[in-house]
Design a protein around this motif. Structure first.
Motif, mmCIF file in Angstrom:
data_model
loop_
_atom_site.group_PDB
_atom_site.id
_atom_site.type_symbol
_atom_site.label_atom_id
_atom_site.label_comp_id
_atom_site.label_asym_id
_atom_site.label_seq_id
_atom_site.Cartn_x
_atom_site.Cartn_y
_atom_site.Cartn_z
ATOM 1 N N GLU A 158 0.845 -1.181 0.000
ATOM 2 C CA GLU A 158 0.000 0.000 0.000
ATOM 3 C C GLU A 158 0.881 1.232 0.000
ATOM 4 O O GLU A 158 2.010 1.196 0.481
ATOM 5 N N THR A 194 -8.458 3.338 -1.408
ATOM 6 C CA THR A 194 -9.138 3.129 -0.142
ATOM 7 C C THR A 194 -9.750 4.443 0.345
ATOM 8 O O THR A 194 -9.550 5.499 -0.255
ATOM 9 N N ASP A 195 -10.473 4.362 1.435
ATOM 10 C CA ASP A 195 -11.030 5.559 2.065
ATOM 11 C C ASP A 195 -10.078 6.152 3.089
ATOM 12 O O ASP A 195 -10.392 7.150 3.747
ATOM 13 N N GLU A 196 -8.906 5.532 3.205
ATOM 14 C CA GLU A 196 -7.927 5.984 4.194
ATOM 15 C C GLU A 196 -7.085 7.136 3.635
ATOM 16 O O GLU A 196 -6.881 7.250 2.422
ATOM 17 N N ARG A 197 -6.601 7.949 4.550
ATOM 18 C CA ARG A 197 -5.680 9.024 4.202
ATOM 19 C C ARG A 197 -4.520 9.021 5.203
ATOM 20 O O ARG A 197 -4.702 8.651 6.362
ATOM 21 N N VAL A 198 -3.352 9.431 4.731
ATOM 22 C CA VAL A 198 -2.181 9.475 5.588
ATOM 23 C C VAL A 198 -1.416 10.764 5.319
ATOM 24 O O VAL A 198 -1.332 11.209 4.166
ATOM 25 N N VAL A 208 -4.431 10.300 -0.148
ATOM 26 C CA VAL A 208 -5.222 9.087 -0.297
ATOM 27 C C VAL A 208 -4.298 7.864 -0.330
ATOM 28 O O VAL A 208 -3.202 7.912 -0.897
ATOM 29 N N VAL A 209 -4.723 6.765 0.279
ATOM 30 C CA VAL A 209 -3.950 5.527 0.300
ATOM 31 C C VAL A 209 -4.479 4.562 -0.755
ATOM 32 O O VAL A 209 -5.692 4.330 -0.842
ATOM 33 N N ARG A 211 -4.094 0.554 -2.264
ATOM 34 C CA ARG A 211 -3.693 -0.743 -1.723
ATOM 35 C C ARG A 211 -3.902 -1.838 -2.773
ATOM 36 O O ARG A 211 -4.911 -1.845 -3.480
#
Length: 215
Positions: A158, A194-198, A208-209, A211
């Motif tokens: 990811e 994905t709906d993840e952010r870092v 946005v992440v 994967r």
């Protein structure tokens, strides 16, 4: 007829080390003639019956001082057949790529390995500048985002969108259009947004992440 020797020369890539967020390739000074003391890509003569991947791994471990288990993936780039490329005699070069883990690893200090960006200046031994230039073009146009083995080894299972921009810029030589890059990523089989952010940078919005689907 005099026969050519066959060498295997490797563009070994690391993303994230030695500097976070950078894509670099490994070189080291030569310890023997020709070009003693000059910096070169890791390379070895192909042994009788030796597979190309085995030779490429041997080149990286012996010339860059990197353990074999730190080599994530290996593949072929191009063949260089200029008869005068090696002053010792006709030597065919099979150029390979290798991706080295971004994790901290213990390397042999005797190798004096250097990690260079593609736009850094410096003359390499033999025709290795030409190999790097050609390898960069092939990596950018034929492997990145097209070859899942290479892309996944380079960026991991990811990665934030910021890293996609950084790697594309390093190989292409110019910053990609964000919209075009997003469309490219969405079209890759097995890669999901994905709906993840870092947060990658101190300022700006979290990235946005993306994967790889492991199923």
């Amino acid at each position: 007829m005099e026969q050519s020797s066959v060498s295997v020369d490797v563009v070994a890539l690391r993303f994230g080390n030695p500097e976070p967020g950078s894509l670099r390739y490994g070189v080291a000074p030569r310890h023997w003639e020709p070009y003693t003391g000059q910096t070169a890509l890791p390379g070895v003569l192909l042994g009788a019956g030796e597979r190309l991947e085995t030779a490429a791994r041997r080149a990286v471990t012996t010339k860059l001082g990197i353990p074999d288990d730190a080599i994530l993936a290996v593949g072929q780039l191009e063949v260089f057949d200029e008869p005068s490329r090696d002053p010792r005699g006709p030597t065919l070069s099979i150029a390979m790529w290798a991706v080295i883990t971004a994790d901290n690893i213990t390397t042999d200090p005797a190798a004096a390995t250097q990690w260079r960006g593609f736009d850094e200046h410096g003359t390499l031994a033999f025709d290795h500048d030409r190999i790097v230039a050609a390898g960069r073009r092939i990596l950018a146009t034929s492997l990145l985002w097209r070859d899942a083995t290479f892309t996944r080894a380079l960026l991991g299972t990811e990665f934030p969108a910021t890293h996609a921009v950084t790697v594309t810029t390093a190989l292409m030589g110019s910053r990609p259009d964000q919209g075009n890059l997003n469309r490219t990523l969405k079209a890759i089989p097995g890669l999901e947004r994905t709906d993840e952010r870092v947060r990658v940078q101190a300022t700006g919005r979290p990235a946005v992440v993306w994967r790889w689907n492991t199923t």
